[in-house]
Design a protein around this motif. Structure first.
Motif, PDB file in Angstrom:
ATOM      1  N   LEU A  48      -2.012  10.950  35.596  1.00  0.00           N
ATOM      2  CA  LEU A  48      -1.621  12.283  36.061  1.00  0.00           C
ATOM      3  C   LEU A  48      -2.321  12.575  37.377  1.00  0.00           C
ATOM      4  O   LEU A  48      -3.526  12.329  37.529  1.00  0.00           O
ATOM      5  CB  LEU A  48      -1.984  13.344  35.040  1.00  0.00           C
ATOM      6  N   VAL A  49      -1.571  13.111  38.349  1.00  0.00           N
ATOM      7  CA  VAL A  49      -2.135  13.430  39.661  1.00  0.00           C
ATOM      8  C   VAL A  49      -1.707  14.834  40.066  1.00  0.00           C
ATOM      9  O   VAL A  49      -0.773  15.415  39.505  1.00  0.00           O
ATOM     10  CB  VAL A  49      -1.671  12.418  40.739  1.00  0.00           C
ATOM     11  N   ILE A  50      -2.416  15.360  41.057  1.00  0.00           N
ATOM     12  CA  ILE A  50      -2.064  16.676  41.601  1.00  0.00           C
ATOM     13  C   ILE A  50      -1.015  16.479  42.693  1.00  0.00           C
ATOM     14  O   ILE A  50      -1.182  15.666  43.612  1.00  0.00           O
ATOM     15  CB  ILE A  50      -3.298  17.384  42.184  1.00  0.00           C
ATOM     16  N   GLY A  51       0.111  17.212  42.592  1.00  0.00           N
ATOM     17  CA  GLY A  51       1.191  17.100  43.569  1.00  0.00           C
ATOM     18  C   GLY A  51       1.497  18.427  44.245  1.00  0.00           C
ATOM     19  O   GLY A  51       1.087  19.502  43.767  1.00  0.00           O
ATOM     20  N   LYS A  92       1.161  23.876  43.900  1.00  0.00           N
ATOM     21  CA  LYS A  92       0.361  22.699  43.536  1.00  0.00           C
ATOM     22  C   LYS A  92       0.499  22.541  42.013  1.00  0.00           C
ATOM     23  O   LYS A  92       0.218  23.493  41.264  1.00  0.00           O
ATOM     24  CB  LYS A  92      -1.107  22.885  43.912  1.00  0.00           C
ATOM     25  N   VAL A  93       0.904  21.341  41.584  1.00  0.00           N
ATOM     26  CA  VAL A  93       1.247  21.122  40.181  1.00  0.00           C
ATOM     27  C   VAL A  93       0.642  19.812  39.688  1.00  0.00           C
ATOM     28  O   VAL A  93       0.141  18.987  40.466  1.00  0.00           O
ATOM     29  CB  VAL A  93       2.782  21.086  39.995  1.00  0.00           C
ATOM     30  N   VAL A  94       0.679  19.637  38.364  1.00  0.00           N
ATOM     31  CA  VAL A  94       0.253  18.375  37.746  1.00  0.00           C
ATOM     32  C   VAL A  94       1.486  17.513  37.524  1.00  0.00           C
ATOM     33  O   VAL A  94       2.459  17.956  36.903  1.00  0.00           O
ATOM     34  CB  VAL A  94      -0.455  18.625  36.405  1.00  0.00           C
ATOM     35  N   VAL A  95       1.435  16.262  38.014  1.00  0.00           N
ATOM     36  CA  VAL A  95       2.588  15.371  37.952  1.00  0.00           C
ATOM     37  C   VAL A  95       2.245  14.127  37.142  1.00  0.00           C
ATOM     38  O   VAL A  95       1.200  13.489  37.363  1.00  0.00           O
ATOM     39  CB  VAL A  95       3.037  14.957  39.369  1.00  0.00           C
ATOM     40  N   ALA A  96       3.131  13.793  36.198  1.00  0.00           N
ATOM     41  CA  ALA A  96       3.011  12.530  35.462  1.00  0.00           C
ATOM     42  C   ALA A  96       3.935  11.531  36.125  1.00  0.00           C
ATOM     43  O   ALA A  96       5.158  11.724  36.147  1.00  0.00           O
ATOM     44  CB  ALA A  96       3.400  12.733  34.002  1.00  0.00           C
ATOM     45  N   THR A  97       3.363  10.495  36.695  1.00  0.00           N
ATOM     46  CA  THR A  97       4.157   9.502  37.418  1.00  0.00           C
ATOM     47  C   THR A  97       4.806   8.521  36.443  1.00  0.00           C
ATOM     48  O   THR A  97       4.446   8.448  35.262  1.00  0.00           O
ATOM     49  CB  THR A  97       3.278   8.748  38.409  1.00  0.00           C
ATOM     50  N   VAL A  98       5.764   7.750  36.959  1.00  0.00           N
ATOM     51  CA  VAL A  98       6.488   6.773  36.137  1.00  0.00           C
ATOM     52  C   VAL A  98       5.495   5.751  35.556  1.00  0.00           C
ATOM     53  O   VAL A  98       4.632   5.230  36.270  1.00  0.00           O
ATOM     54  CB  VAL A  98       7.571   6.070  36.964  1.00  0.00           C
ATOM     55  N   THR A 100       3.405   6.507  33.106  1.00  0.00           N
ATOM     56  CA  THR A 100       2.306   7.244  32.466  1.00  0.00           C
ATOM     57  C   THR A 100       2.677   7.608  31.022  1.00  0.00           C
ATOM     58  O   THR A 100       3.814   7.979  30.742  1.00  0.00           O
ATOM     59  CB  THR A 100       2.013   8.537  33.241  1.00  0.00           C
ATOM     60  N   THR A 101       1.712   7.499  30.124  1.00  0.00           N
ATOM     61  CA  THR A 101       1.883   7.983  28.754  1.00  0.00           C
ATOM     62  C   THR A 101       1.180   9.318  28.642  1.00  0.00           C
ATOM     63  O   THR A 101      -0.004   9.430  28.964  1.00  0.00           O
ATOM     64  CB  THR A 101       1.297   7.003  27.723  1.00  0.00           C
ATOM     65  N   ILE A 102       1.906  10.320  28.222  1.00  0.00           N
ATOM     66  CA  ILE A 102       1.294  11.637  28.079  1.00  0.00           C
ATOM     67  C   ILE A 102       1.198  11.992  26.597  1.00  0.00           C
ATOM     68  O   ILE A 102       1.990  11.552  25.773  1.00  0.00           O
ATOM     69  CB  ILE A 102       2.056  12.735  28.862  1.00  0.00           C
ATOM     70  N   TYR A 103       0.164  12.786  26.299  1.00  0.00           N
ATOM     71  CA  TYR A 103      -0.168  13.133  24.913  1.00  0.00           C
ATOM     72  C   TYR A 103      -0.064  14.645  24.746  1.00  0.00           C
ATOM     73  O   TYR A 103      -0.989  15.377  25.085  1.00  0.00           O
ATOM     74  CB  TYR A 103      -1.583  12.665  24.587  1.00  0.00           C
ATOM     75  N   PRO A 104       1.062  15.138  24.232  1.00  0.00           N
ATOM     76  CA  PRO A 104       1.225  16.592  24.075  1.00  0.00           C
ATOM     77  C   PRO A 104       0.320  17.140  22.987  1.00  0.00           C
ATOM     78  O   PRO A 104      -0.155  16.417  22.111  1.00  0.00           O
ATOM     79  CB  PRO A 104       2.706  16.735  23.694  1.00  0.00           C
ATOM     80  N   THR A 152      -5.271  14.196  44.096  1.00  0.00           N
ATOM     81  CA  THR A 152      -6.467  14.153  43.241  1.00  0.00           C
ATOM     82  C   THR A 152      -6.063  13.775  41.824  1.00  0.00           C
ATOM     83  O   THR A 152      -5.051  14.266  41.300  1.00  0.00           O
ATOM     84  CB  THR A 152      -7.154  15.528  43.211  1.00  0.00           C
ATOM     85  N   LEU A 153      -6.828  12.890  41.206  1.00  0.00           N
ATOM     86  CA  LEU A 153      -6.561  12.540  39.817  1.00  0.00           C
ATOM     87  C   LEU A 153      -6.796  13.768  38.936  1.00  0.00           C
ATOM     88  O   LEU A 153      -7.769  14.496  39.118  1.00  0.00           O
ATOM     89  CB  LEU A 153      -7.462  11.392  39.364  1.00  0.00           C
ATOM     90  N   ALA A 154      -5.895  13.974  37.999  1.00  0.00           N
ATOM     91  CA  ALA A 154      -5.995  15.161  37.151  1.00  0.00           C
ATOM     92  C   ALA A 154      -7.302  15.170  36.357  1.00  0.00           C
ATOM     93  O   ALA A 154      -7.907  16.221  36.154  1.00  0.00           O
ATOM     94  CB  ALA A 154      -4.804  15.225  36.206  1.00  0.00           C
ATOM     95  N   LYS A 155      -7.757  13.995  35.916  1.00  0.00           N
ATOM     96  CA  LYS A 155      -8.997  13.978  35.122  1.00  0.00           C
ATOM     97  C   LYS A 155     -10.201  14.375  35.969  1.00  0.00           C
ATOM     98  O   LYS A 155     -11.170  14.938  35.446  1.00  0.00           O
ATOM     99  CB  LYS A 155      -9.209  12.591  34.500  1.00  0.00           C
ATOM    100  N   ASP A 156     -10.131  14.114  37.307  1.00  0.00           N
ATOM    101  CA  ASP A 156     -11.221  14.559  38.179  1.00  0.00           C
ATOM    102  C   ASP A 156     -11.119  16.051  38.447  1.00  0.00           C
ATOM    103  O   ASP A 156     -12.136  16.757  38.498  1.00  0.00           O
ATOM    104  CB  ASP A 156     -11.182  13.785  39.489  1.00  0.00           C
TER     105      ASP A 156
END
Length: 799
Positions: A48-51, A92-98, A100-104, A152-156
């Motif tokens: 996940l990255v900031i877009g 500015k949003v959080v983006v899951a790139t192709v 990526t596994t996301i955990y709802p 920016t990496l979302a985890k950072d």
């Protein structure tokens, strides 16, 4: 028990890696069963990255979808189809790139793939809070601050820190280590570091406008009870740092107030409970026992019937909480709560354990109370929790701290000598080292002499009450691996007593198993109600339940319980045996005896088409008992009527005046105690005497006689009080050379005989190993037998 690596480091300054701390913990006695890397949020926001949304237009083939161009700092914009109503250019949003596994927050994880949505290419996903596990909000996508750097990496950005979780196999004696503070204390002692406890100096009482009257009626079950009130709080979701810290050790977030109590429990080892102040009717908290059978609804909405032994926290009208175990459904903290009463107590471990067992409730609080918490921690934990609650939920402390502690728990006084320490460790480690370890373990040195130390062990160390316990503490911190194996080992060889106990036990077990018996193994703990002599019973000081409050005095009820269990499951034909110990006291001394028992009940044979089933009888049991003694070559036993109160009738064999075995039919009173409604036959051997008898056996080779045996029969009239055992003893004493066997083959007692008389028909087998017996020799022996039986037993030979 789960421990967080990052949390531990808040108590100690160390650069040791998680693996190095794992080795230290195991070496000091806190065995690490597993060490794994964990993330407070599943997936750790990887991928996940900031877009930055550069463009947002309506989808041509949909009335609710949008087509966006998003810059994620990769040099090339991504086209993403988004259905959120609040997406717009310039965000500015959080983006899951192709890929990526996301955990709802709710639902299963899924992977992001490049796809075509109603004719438009979508190369990722703009995420909502709940879609990536950061919360429960699904009102729209997350919109971040405008100054958030793109790429920016979302985890950072969300400052997620990887952590490591230790799974520690905590032994029951180490109640002191059931927290991060307790675990850190061992590491600090090993590394010779100082412990950094949380700072509570900022705690203050803002006012005394909401005092609650507290009454402790049962001081034995609640030796210390502390509490305070906090008003003006806002119950809601916990901040991210608190939820993450609890998530690492597997604790689910509930709300900010409850989360703080759980946090302090795992941090300091002190259980806390928060009551909704509005639910405390009469403005009074009463610590007491309630009437037997009172119905109480717990937090899980289950109605539970209370015992008069259960300690309860009550208001002026009703119970609110099962002390130390579980809260009530009516007094818990909810979203509408604005004020709380915060409880911090030291409850009696036995009382909590009995209640927990009775209801089958195992909670983090009961786990610690059962093993013994720190009586000196209650007020410190209150202050720590109050400060944290004010930090995450606001509010003011609106009462003084109430602290009922009428009889402070004294530290354990232990005297120990340096010589004892060196002798038990097997190495002289130096007096300075000894004192530094003792001090690091929070044990106070009251006095020191040239010979040793006078110590005061803090009351939270419930397992350190003797000098040997202190030596164990010193050794585990010093390090077992630091004790060198000596180059010379001295040993003395002792001849073991023959035959060995296990050998004899195996001989008996093989014989019984070959005859269709099953071996059973029962608990040595049983209920005192089974005891015929409660004053001689070995009672348990801290029983787990009323059914396990004494050591067994007999193997009878263990077998009857097993028979009842099987009969209730339609298995009625049973043959059991058990080897075990029984326990009693006499004149203040504990007595432990080895015994083994045999049980038979039901039918003697399995059901067959060509024969009817016959129930087992006393003689089936007697055959087994005689077979065991014959196999062990135990002879010369004296047969007597059984004197055991648990037998309706039976026999006992004595050897040298001591009871070797008693056997017979179990009486109705004993059967009723365990709800067995069928006849049971039971034999009880004194295994210690059996072993002694076997050890005295001398094996001598003897040829089988080449000369025939002669049998003679005698029918005699004797008093009804005379037993076959007495007659056999007289016959055996009369002739020890030729007389080989004495048996009874008929007994008659009826109206055709004089009153008080019975008829015995005995057979005598005579044999000479050197020559064939003549009639003259046989008649001489028989005349002696007739004379002695008449003289000693009053036997009248019937012609």
């Amino acid at each position: 028990m789960k421990i967080s690596y990052n949390w531990l480091k808040e108590f100690i300054d160390t650069d040791k890696t998680p693996a190095e701390l794992s080795t230290i913990l195991t070496g000091t006695g806190l065995e690490v069963e597993s060490l794994e890397k964990v993330q407070a949020i599943p997936g750790g926001l990887e991928g996940l990255v900031i877009g930055y949304v550069k463009e947002c237009i309506d989808h041509a083939n949909s009335d609710h979808l949008h087509v966006t161009k998003v810059d994620v700092g990769a040099g090339e914009d991504l086209q993403i189809v988004c259905g959120a109503h609040n997406v717009a250019a310039g965000q500015k949003v959080v983006v899951a790139t192709v890929g990526t596994t996301i955990y709802p927050t709710v639902g299963e994880p899924f992977s992001i793939k490049k796809s075509k949505i109603r004719g438009e290419i979508s190369e990722g996903m703009i995420c909502a809070e709940d879609e990536i596990g950061l919360g429960h909000d699904h009102a729209g996508i997350m919109v971040l601050d405008a100054d958030t750097p793109v790429g920016t990496l979302a985890k950072d950005h969300f400052k997620l820190n990887d952590d490591y979780m230790y799974e520690i196999g905590l032994t029951p004696n180490r109640a002191d280590a059931a927290s991060h503070l307790g675990t850190a204390r061992d590491i600090a002692a090993f590394l010779k570091l100082a412990i950094k406890k949380p700072d509570v100096s900022a705690f203050k009482v803002d006012s005394n406008t909401s005092p609650i009257q507290i009454v402790v009626e049962n001081e034995a079950a609640a030796p210390r009870y502390s509490g305070l009130t906090i008003s003006g709080i806002k119950v809601g979701e916990s901040p991210a740092w608190l939820k993450e810290r609890l998530a690492v050790i597997g604790v689910r977030s509930i709300n900010n107030v409850v989360d703080v109590t759980n946090y302090v429990l795992h941090e300091l080892g002190q259980p806390l409970h928060a009551f909704d102040a509005a639910a405390i009717t009469g403005n009074k908290v009463i610590v007491k026992n309630v009437a037997e059978g009172t119905i109480f609804k717990t937090l899980d909405d289950v109605d539970r019937k209370l015992s008069a032994d259960d300690l309860m926290i009550c208001n002026a009208d009703e119970a609110m909480c099962i002390a130390g175990v579980f809260g009530g459904a009516k007094s818990g903290v909810s979203e509408s709560t604005t004020g709380i009463f915060l409880e911090s107590a030291y409850f009696n471990s036995v009382a909590v354990r009995k209640t927990s067992k009775r209801f089958g409730l195992k909670t983090d609080a009961s786990f610690r109370f059962e093993r013994g918490t720190d009586p000196d921690m209650t007020v410190f934990a209150l202050k720590r929790a109050a400060l944290l609650i004010q930090q995450v939920a606001g509010g003011e402390v609106t009462s003084d701290i109430f602290d009922h502690y009428p009889a402070p728990v004294a530290p354990f006084a232990v005297e120990i000598t340096y010589n004892t320490i060196d002798r038990l460790i097997g190495k002289a480690i130096g007096n300075d080292t000894i004192k530094s370890i003792i001090t690091a373990l929070d044990i106070k040195i009251e006095n020191e002499t040239a010979e040793g130390l006078s110590l005061k062990v803090p009351p939270y160390r419930v397992d350190v009450t003797r000098d040997v316990d202190v030596v164990e503490e010193i050794l585990r911190i010093y390090g077992y691996n630091n004790i060198e194996i000596p180059t010379q080992i001295r040993a003395s060889l002792n001849n073991s007593v023959r035959p060995e106990k296990d050998t004899v036990q195996n001989v008996i077990a093989d014989l019984l198993s070959a005859n269709g018996f099953n071996e059973m193994l029962a608990n040595s703990l049983t209920k005192l109600a089974y005891s015929d002599n409660p004053d001689a019973a070995v009672k348990i000081l801290n029983p787990l339940s009323s059914d396990l409050d004494a050591m067994r005095q007999t193997l009878l009820y263990s077998g009857l319980e097993a028979i009842a269990y099987n009969q209730n499951r339609r298995s009625a034909d049973l043959k059991f045996y058990e080897f075990g110990k029984v326990y009693s006291t006499k004149e203040g001394k504990y007595i432990e005896t080895q015994r083994f028992s045999v049980f038979i009940t039901g039918a003697n044979t399995t059901e067959q088409w060509n024969q009817k089933q016959k129930p087992v009888t006393f003689y089936n049991l007697k055959a087994i008992v005689d077979g065991i003694l014959q196999r062990l070559k135990i002879t010369d036993v004296v047969t007597e009527d059984a004197t055991c109160s648990k037998l309706a009738f039976g026999l006992q064999y004595t050897l040298n005046g001591k009871q070797l075995v008693k056997f017979g039919q179990v009486n109705a009173t004993a059967l009723k105690k365990v709800d067995v409604d069928k006849d049971v036959f039971y034999a009880d051997f004194n295994f210690d005497l059996v072993l002694n008898a076997v050890r005295k056996n001398v094996i001598v080779y003897q040829e089988v006689s080449k000369f025939p045996a002669v049998r003679r029969d005698l029918s005699m009239l004797v008093d009804t009080a005379v037993t076959f055992g007495q007659l056999k003893q007289i016959a055996t004493r009369t002739d020890k050379k030729l007389l080989k066997e004495v048996n009874v083959f008929d007994v008659y007692q009826g109206d055709k005989l004089p009153a008080g008389k019975k008829s015995y028909a005995l057979s005598f087998v005579l044999q000479d190993t050197e020559k064939t017996l003549t009639d003259k020799a046989v008649d001489a022996v028989m005349q002696k037998l007739i004379y002695n039986l008449g003289k000693e037993a009053g036997a009248e030979i019937r012609k």
